[in-house]
Design a protein around this motif. Structure first.
Motif, PDB file in Angstrom:
ATOM      1  N   GLU A 161     130.789 -30.891   9.858  1.00  0.00           N
ATOM      2  CA  GLU A 161     131.043 -32.025   8.979  1.00  0.00           C
ATOM      3  C   GLU A 161     130.032 -31.950   7.838  1.00  0.00           C
ATOM      4  OE1 GLU A 161     130.925 -35.745  11.005  1.00  0.00           O
ATOM      5  OE2 GLU A 161     132.267 -35.085  12.598  1.00  0.00           O
ATOM      6  N   LEU A 162     130.526 -32.121   6.631  1.00  0.00           N
ATOM      7  CA  LEU A 162     129.676 -32.035   5.452  1.00  0.00           C
ATOM      8  C   LEU A 162     129.895 -33.287   4.609  1.00  0.00           C
ATOM      9  CD1 LEU A 162     127.974 -30.617   3.233  1.00  0.00           C
ATOM     10  CD2 LEU A 162     130.069 -29.449   2.543  1.00  0.00           C
ATOM     11  N   TYR A 163     128.807 -33.931   4.222  1.00  0.00           N
ATOM     12  CA  TYR A 163     128.886 -35.133   3.397  1.00  0.00           C
ATOM     13  C   TYR A 163     128.318 -34.823   2.022  1.00  0.00           C
ATOM     14  CZ  TYR A 163     129.833 -37.438   7.821  1.00  0.00           C
ATOM     15  OH  TYR A 163     130.393 -37.801   9.020  1.00  0.00           O
ATOM     16  N   VAL A 164     129.120 -35.086   0.983  1.00  0.00           N
ATOM     17  CA  VAL A 164     128.739 -34.783  -0.394  1.00  0.00           C
ATOM     18  C   VAL A 164     128.616 -36.080  -1.183  1.00  0.00           C
ATOM     19  CG1 VAL A 164     129.424 -33.619  -2.533  1.00  0.00           C
ATOM     20  CG2 VAL A 164     129.904 -32.549  -0.311  1.00  0.00           C
ATOM     21  N   LEU A 165     127.450 -36.309  -1.756  1.00  0.00           N
ATOM     22  CA  LEU A 165     127.195 -37.518  -2.530  1.00  0.00           C
ATOM     23  C   LEU A 165     128.088 -37.546  -3.766  1.00  0.00           C
ATOM     24  CD1 LEU A 165     125.251 -40.003  -2.518  1.00  0.00           C
ATOM     25  CD2 LEU A 165     123.737 -38.652  -3.995  1.00  0.00           C
ATOM     26  N   LYS A 166     128.747 -38.671  -4.008  1.00  0.00           N
ATOM     27  CA  LYS A 166     129.684 -38.764  -5.124  1.00  0.00           C
ATOM     28  C   LYS A 166     128.969 -38.958  -6.459  1.00  0.00           C
ATOM     29  CE  LYS A 166     133.530 -40.974  -4.781  1.00  0.00           C
ATOM     30  NZ  LYS A 166     134.529 -42.054  -4.616  1.00  0.00           N
ATOM     31  N   ALA A 167     127.981 -39.828  -6.515  1.00  0.00           N
ATOM     32  CA  ALA A 167     127.307 -40.157  -7.771  1.00  0.00           C
ATOM     33  C   ALA A 167     126.533 -38.969  -8.343  1.00  0.00           C
ATOM     34  CB  ALA A 167     126.373 -41.340  -7.567  1.00  0.00           C
ATOM     35  N   PRO A 169     126.828 -35.184  -7.304  1.00  0.00           N
ATOM     36  CA  PRO A 169     127.517 -34.271  -6.372  1.00  0.00           C
ATOM     37  C   PRO A 169     126.629 -33.178  -5.783  1.00  0.00           C
ATOM     38  CG  PRO A 169     128.898 -34.702  -8.278  1.00  0.00           C
ATOM     39  CD  PRO A 169     127.538 -35.281  -8.592  1.00  0.00           C
ATOM     40  N   ARG A 170     126.249 -33.373  -4.526  1.00  0.00           N
ATOM     41  CA  ARG A 170     125.445 -32.401  -3.780  1.00  0.00           C
ATOM     42  C   ARG A 170     125.535 -32.755  -2.296  1.00  0.00           C
ATOM     43  NH1 ARG A 170     120.629 -35.160  -2.713  1.00  0.00           N
ATOM     44  NH2 ARG A 170     120.223 -36.915  -4.118  1.00  0.00           N
ATOM     45  N   PRO A 171     125.398 -31.775  -1.424  1.00  0.00           N
ATOM     46  CA  PRO A 171     125.430 -32.048   0.020  1.00  0.00           C
ATOM     47  C   PRO A 171     124.227 -32.878   0.440  1.00  0.00           C
ATOM     48  CG  PRO A 171     125.814 -29.729  -0.444  1.00  0.00           C
ATOM     49  CD  PRO A 171     125.344 -30.339  -1.713  1.00  0.00           C
ATOM     50  N   ILE A 172     124.460 -33.867   1.306  1.00  0.00           N
ATOM     51  CA  ILE A 172     123.346 -34.683   1.785  1.00  0.00           C
ATOM     52  C   ILE A 172     123.245 -34.696   3.306  1.00  0.00           C
ATOM     53  CG2 ILE A 172     123.112 -36.181  -0.212  1.00  0.00           C
ATOM     54  CD1 ILE A 172     124.901 -38.212   1.162  1.00  0.00           C
ATOM     55  N   ARG A 173     124.318 -34.297   4.008  1.00  0.00           N
ATOM     56  CA  ARG A 173     124.261 -34.236   5.467  1.00  0.00           C
ATOM     57  C   ARG A 173     125.168 -33.139   5.994  1.00  0.00           C
ATOM     58  NH1 ARG A 173     123.775 -40.419   7.925  1.00  0.00           N
ATOM     59  NH2 ARG A 173     122.096 -41.076   6.536  1.00  0.00           N
ATOM     60  N   PHE A 174     124.693 -32.490   7.078  1.00  0.00           N
ATOM     61  CA  PHE A 174     125.472 -31.484   7.787  1.00  0.00           C
ATOM     62  C   PHE A 174     125.473 -31.837   9.269  1.00  0.00           C
ATOM     63  CE2 PHE A 174     124.002 -29.336   4.007  1.00  0.00           C
ATOM     64  CZ  PHE A 174     124.990 -28.411   3.685  1.00  0.00           C
ATOM     65  N   VAL A 175     126.624 -31.744   9.909  1.00  0.00           N
ATOM     66  CA  VAL A 175     126.724 -31.924  11.355  1.00  0.00           C
ATOM     67  C   VAL A 175     127.469 -30.713  11.921  1.00  0.00           C
ATOM     68  CG1 VAL A 175     127.558 -33.358  13.255  1.00  0.00           C
ATOM     69  CG2 VAL A 175     126.798 -34.436  11.122  1.00  0.00           C
ATOM     70  N   PHE A 176     126.866 -30.049  12.911  1.00  0.00           N
ATOM     71  CA  PHE A 176     127.467 -28.871  13.528  1.00  0.00           C
ATOM     72  C   PHE A 176     127.802 -29.171  14.981  1.00  0.00           C
ATOM     73  CE2 PHE A 176     124.646 -27.564  10.146  1.00  0.00           C
ATOM     74  CZ  PHE A 176     125.405 -26.645   9.438  1.00  0.00           C
ATOM     75  N   GLY A 181     132.992 -30.301  21.065  1.00  0.00           N
ATOM     76  CA  GLY A 181     132.668 -31.448  20.228  1.00  0.00           C
ATOM     77  C   GLY A 181     131.235 -31.926  20.360  1.00  0.00           C
ATOM     78  N   LYS A 182     130.418 -31.205  21.144  1.00  0.00           N
ATOM     79  CA  LYS A 182     129.018 -31.571  21.300  1.00  0.00           C
ATOM     80  C   LYS A 182     128.235 -31.226  20.038  1.00  0.00           C
ATOM     81  CE  LYS A 182     124.923 -30.606  24.139  1.00  0.00           C
ATOM     82  NZ  LYS A 182     124.385 -29.818  25.274  1.00  0.00           N
ATOM     83  N   VAL A 183     127.374 -32.152  19.595  1.00  0.00           N
ATOM     84  CA  VAL A 183     126.590 -31.931  18.385  1.00  0.00           C
ATOM     85  C   VAL A 183     125.479 -30.918  18.652  1.00  0.00           C
ATOM     86  CG1 VAL A 183     125.062 -32.987  16.687  1.00  0.00           C
ATOM     87  CG2 VAL A 183     127.092 -34.224  17.462  1.00  0.00           C
ATOM     88  N   LEU A 184     125.485 -29.821  17.892  1.00  0.00           N
ATOM     89  CA  LEU A 184     124.450 -28.793  18.010  1.00  0.00           C
ATOM     90  C   LEU A 184     123.295 -29.057  17.044  1.00  0.00           C
ATOM     91  CD1 LEU A 184     126.771 -25.645  18.127  1.00  0.00           C
ATOM     92  CD2 LEU A 184     125.676 -26.791  20.058  1.00  0.00           C
ATOM     93  N   ALA A 185     123.617 -29.604  15.896  1.00  0.00           N
ATOM     94  CA  ALA A 185     122.589 -29.909  14.895  1.00  0.00           C
ATOM     95  C   ALA A 185     123.109 -30.990  13.961  1.00  0.00           C
ATOM     96  CB  ALA A 185     122.219 -28.668  14.091  1.00  0.00           C
ATOM     97  N   GLU A 186     122.216 -31.885  13.576  1.00  0.00           N
ATOM     98  CA  GLU A 186     122.540 -32.939  12.622  1.00  0.00           C
ATOM     99  C   GLU A 186     121.406 -32.984  11.611  1.00  0.00           C
ATOM    100  OE1 GLU A 186     124.163 -37.554  12.625  1.00  0.00           O
ATOM    101  OE2 GLU A 186     123.612 -36.553  14.503  1.00  0.00           O
ATOM    102  N   LEU A 187     121.698 -32.549  10.397  1.00  0.00           N
ATOM    103  CA  LEU A 187     120.655 -32.344   9.396  1.00  0.00           C
ATOM    104  C   LEU A 187     120.923 -33.164   8.138  1.00  0.00           C
ATOM    105  CD1 LEU A 187     120.483 -28.453   9.728  1.00  0.00           C
ATOM    106  CD2 LEU A 187     119.024 -30.139  10.872  1.00  0.00           C
ATOM    107  N   LYS A 188     119.853 -33.683   7.570  1.00  0.00           N
ATOM    108  CA  LYS A 188     119.929 -34.510   6.370  1.00  0.00           C
ATOM    109  C   LYS A 188     119.124 -33.844   5.261  1.00  0.00           C
ATOM    110  CE  LYS A 188     118.426 -39.090   4.737  1.00  0.00           C
ATOM    111  NZ  LYS A 188     117.759 -40.357   5.158  1.00  0.00           N
ATOM    112  N   VAL A 189     119.644 -33.886   4.042  1.00  0.00           N
ATOM    113  CA  VAL A 189     118.944 -33.339   2.880  1.00  0.00           C
ATOM    114  C   VAL A 189     118.263 -34.491   2.159  1.00  0.00           C
ATOM    115  CG1 VAL A 189     119.145 -32.003   0.761  1.00  0.00           C
ATOM    116  CG2 VAL A 189     120.681 -31.525   2.686  1.00  0.00           C
ATOM    117  N   ALA A 190     116.947 -34.462   2.116  1.00  0.00           N
ATOM    118  CA  ALA A 190     116.166 -35.558   1.532  1.00  0.00           C
ATOM    119  C   ALA A 190     115.218 -35.021   0.462  1.00  0.00           C
ATOM    120  CB  ALA A 190     115.365 -36.266   2.632  1.00  0.00           C
ATOM    121  N   GLU A 191     114.601 -35.940  -0.261  1.00  0.00           N
ATOM    122  CA  GLU A 191     113.580 -35.610  -1.271  1.00  0.00           C
ATOM    123  C   GLU A 191     114.074 -34.569  -2.265  1.00  0.00           C
ATOM    124  OE1 GLU A 191     109.700 -34.885   0.454  1.00  0.00           O
ATOM    125  OE2 GLU A 191     110.189 -36.129   2.204  1.00  0.00           O
ATOM    126  N   PHE A 192     115.345 -34.680  -2.623  1.00  0.00           N
ATOM    127  CA  PHE A 192     115.932 -33.727  -3.580  1.00  0.00           C
ATOM    128  C   PHE A 192     115.407 -33.980  -4.984  1.00  0.00           C
ATOM    129  CE2 PHE A 192     118.996 -32.680  -6.832  1.00  0.00           C
ATOM    130  CZ  PHE A 192     119.360 -31.377  -6.517  1.00  0.00           C
TER     131      PHE A 192
END
Length: 214
Positions: A161-167, A169-176, A181-192
């Motif tokens: 799952e990939l979340y892209v900021l609309k205002a 446009p850049r990726p801000i979260r990844f879920v693998f 269906g078990k979550v292997l990794a949940e990562l957030k992009v911060a301090e961009f």
């Protein structure tokens, strides 16, 4: 045209509409992230002994196809860094003071469930994951597009799952996730932020490091 025929036409055209929307999102991200930038990737991942916290600094010069990841957590990766060039991956191992260099197609980025090129070049990511638009969500960072995809074999995960900021446009979260269906990794992009970076900064490594080519 009768109503059943209209409904079937909508069903047939719906995937095409989504595909065009996904392509447009990827184009916006590519244009928005064309200049050098840096960010922090943080979150959790499933390690050998259970869930671990991940924190890493990412530096990027997209036009040079050059990326650097400096690991801060977990403790097993602290002090390590990875440099990704157009053709190679350099994995520096702090404990052994080794820089292991290998062709990009033969190695993976240590500790991450994705290559950081995916942050600035989602089109390259689509070669490994088939993405489709799955609506929008309101996140603390703002409204975001939610893209969902199935990974090709050999990626180390089954779904993303990939979340892209609309205002901005850049990726801000990844879920693998795995096949179950078990979550292997949940990562957030911060301090961009945009940054003034030079290739030499991203390619630096200890002068006394042992360089190993594979």
């Amino acid at each position: 045209m009768r109503r059943p025929e209209i409904l079937w036409l909508c069903v047939l055209l719906f995937p095409l509409a989504l595909a065009q929307t996904v392509a447009e999102i990827l184009d916006r991200v590519e244009k928005n992230l064309s200049e050098p930038w840096q960010a922090v990737v943080q979150g959790t991942l499933q390690g050998p002994s259970g869930k671990e916290e991940l924190r890493a600094q990412v530096f990027a010069i997209p036009k040079e196809n050059l990326f650097r990841i400096e690991f801060l957590k977990p403790a097993s990766l602290e002090g390590n860094f990875t440099v990704i060039t157009e053709k190679e991956v350099w994995n520096y191992l702090y404990l052994t003071n080794q820089l292991v260099i290998a062709p990009k197609e033969k190695t993976q980025v240590q500790g991450l469930g994705f290559s950081p090129q995916g942050l600035g070049d989602l089109k390259a990511l689509t070669e490994r994951v088939s993405l489709r638009l799955w609506g929008e969500e309101r996140l603390p960072e703002g409204a975001a597009w939610r893209l969902v995809g199935r990974a090709k074999e050999g990626q180390g995960f089954a779904e993303m799952e990939l979340y892209v900021l609309k205002a901005d446009p850049r990726p801000i979260r990844f879920v693998f996730k795995d096949e179950a269906g078990k979550v292997l990794a949940e990562l957030k992009v911060a301090e961009f932020k945009r940054a003034n970076l030079a290739p030499a900064q991203l390619k630096r490594y200890p002068k006394d490091a042992q360089v190993v080519r594979r």
